[in-house]
Design a protein around this motif. Structure first.
Motif, mmCIF file in Angstrom:
data_model
loop_
_atom_site.group_PDB
_atom_site.id
_atom_site.type_symbol
_atom_site.label_atom_id
_atom_site.label_comp_id
_atom_site.label_asym_id
_atom_site.label_seq_id
_atom_site.Cartn_x
_atom_site.Cartn_y
_atom_site.Cartn_z
ATOM 1 N N HIS A 187 -11.620 1.245 -5.347
ATOM 2 C CA HIS A 187 -11.018 0.532 -6.475
ATOM 3 C C HIS A 187 -10.293 1.423 -7.475
ATOM 4 C CE1 HIS A 187 -12.869 -3.226 -5.337
ATOM 5 N NE2 HIS A 187 -14.021 -2.619 -5.233
ATOM 6 N N HIS A 188 -10.332 2.729 -7.275
ATOM 7 C CA HIS A 188 -9.781 3.636 -8.274
ATOM 8 C C HIS A 188 -8.999 4.772 -7.619
ATOM 9 C CE1 HIS A 188 -13.182 1.716 -10.368
ATOM 10 N NE2 HIS A 188 -12.329 1.717 -11.374
ATOM 11 N N HIS A 189 -8.225 5.442 -8.450
ATOM 12 C CA HIS A 189 -7.570 6.684 -8.051
ATOM 13 C C HIS A 189 -8.349 7.798 -8.735
ATOM 14 C CE1 HIS A 189 -3.651 4.211 -7.585
ATOM 15 N NE2 HIS A 189 -4.485 4.037 -6.594
ATOM 16 N N HIS B 185 2.311 1.659 -3.382
ATOM 17 C CA HIS B 185 1.213 1.954 -4.282
ATOM 18 C C HIS B 185 0.802 3.417 -4.125
ATOM 19 C CE1 HIS B 185 -2.356 1.135 -6.598
ATOM 20 N NE2 HIS B 185 -3.120 1.538 -5.620
ATOM 21 N N HIS C 204 -7.817 8.125 -3.136
ATOM 22 C CA HIS C 204 -8.052 6.734 -3.485
ATOM 23 C C HIS C 204 -9.433 6.337 -3.000
ATOM 24 C CE1 HIS C 204 -3.736 6.312 -4.359
ATOM 25 N NE2 HIS C 204 -3.637 7.189 -3.386
ATOM 26 N N ASP D 271 -7.328 3.370 -12.900
ATOM 27 C CA ASP D 271 -7.404 2.131 -12.136
ATOM 28 C C ASP D 271 -6.259 2.099 -11.125
ATOM 29 O OD1 ASP D 271 -5.091 1.344 -13.526
ATOM 30 O OD2 ASP D 271 -6.149 -0.075 -14.803
ATOM 31 N N GLU D 272 -6.153 1.006 -10.390
ATOM 32 C CA GLU D 272 -5.141 0.913 -9.335
ATOM 33 C C GLU D 272 -3.717 0.899 -9.872
ATOM 34 O OE1 GLU D 272 -6.554 -2.430 -7.086
ATOM 35 O OE2 GLU D 272 -7.878 -1.166 -5.909
ATOM 36 N N HIS E 210 0.834 -1.194 0.000
ATOM 37 C CA HIS E 210 0.000 0.000 0.000
ATOM 38 C C HIS E 210 0.873 1.250 0.000
ATOM 39 C CE1 HIS E 210 -3.303 2.647 0.577
ATOM 40 N NE2 HIS E 210 -2.815 3.082 1.712
#
Length: 145
Positions: free
Chosen positions: A58-60, A41, A55, A76-77, A38
């Motif tokens: 499921h998405h940014h 990420h 965040h 997307d991630e 994480h």
């Protein structure tokens, strides 16, 4: 002198404690791995359009706010543009003591836009609710600096 002689109960207790210790060690490693993933990420996704990145589940989401206009970019991630055609999105803007609801509509591959009469001043809070086709509703909160 007193000597300890194991019996069935102490043997079973040792097995239970050993099992608990193994589960604790495994879960500690799993959490450590998730935290590391994480952290890495979270640092990979800087704003690409001059906005603020948050965040969702499921998405940014990157929000670019100007007086009267909101632009929301969805990736997307992995940071790849997520198509937003067919998405439903709203933003609740809290600015200068007023609350305004703004509907965000498809405006490009991964961009949603909406307009209103709000001012995008320091301290403005924008709460976005987004539902993409084949996804559940997601929410993100942005605070303008």
């Amino acid at each position: 002198m007193i000597t300890f002689q194991p019996n069935k109960e102490t043997s079973m207790l040792k097995k239970i404690l050993a099992g608990l210790a193994a589960m604790l060690a495994a879960s500690s490693l799993a959490f450590a791995h998730d935290d590391h993933a994480h952290d890495a990420h979270a640092h990979d996704h800087a704003p690409k359009h001059g906005g603020i990145v948050e965040h969702s589940s499921h998405h940014h989401l990157e929000l670019v706010a100007e007086d009267g206009t909101l632009r929301l970019y969805v990736t997307d991630e992995a940071g790849k543009p997520e198509p937003v055609e067919g998405a439903k999105a709203t933003a609740t803007v809290l600015s200068e003591g007023k609350t305004e609801a703004v509907t965000l509509a498809h405006a490009g591959e991964n961009r949603l836009e909406g307009t209103g009469s709000f001012k995008a001043t320091k301290g403005t809070t924008v709460v976005v609710t987004l539902t993409l086709p084949d996804h559940g509703a997601e929410q993100a909160r942005f605070r303008l600096d």
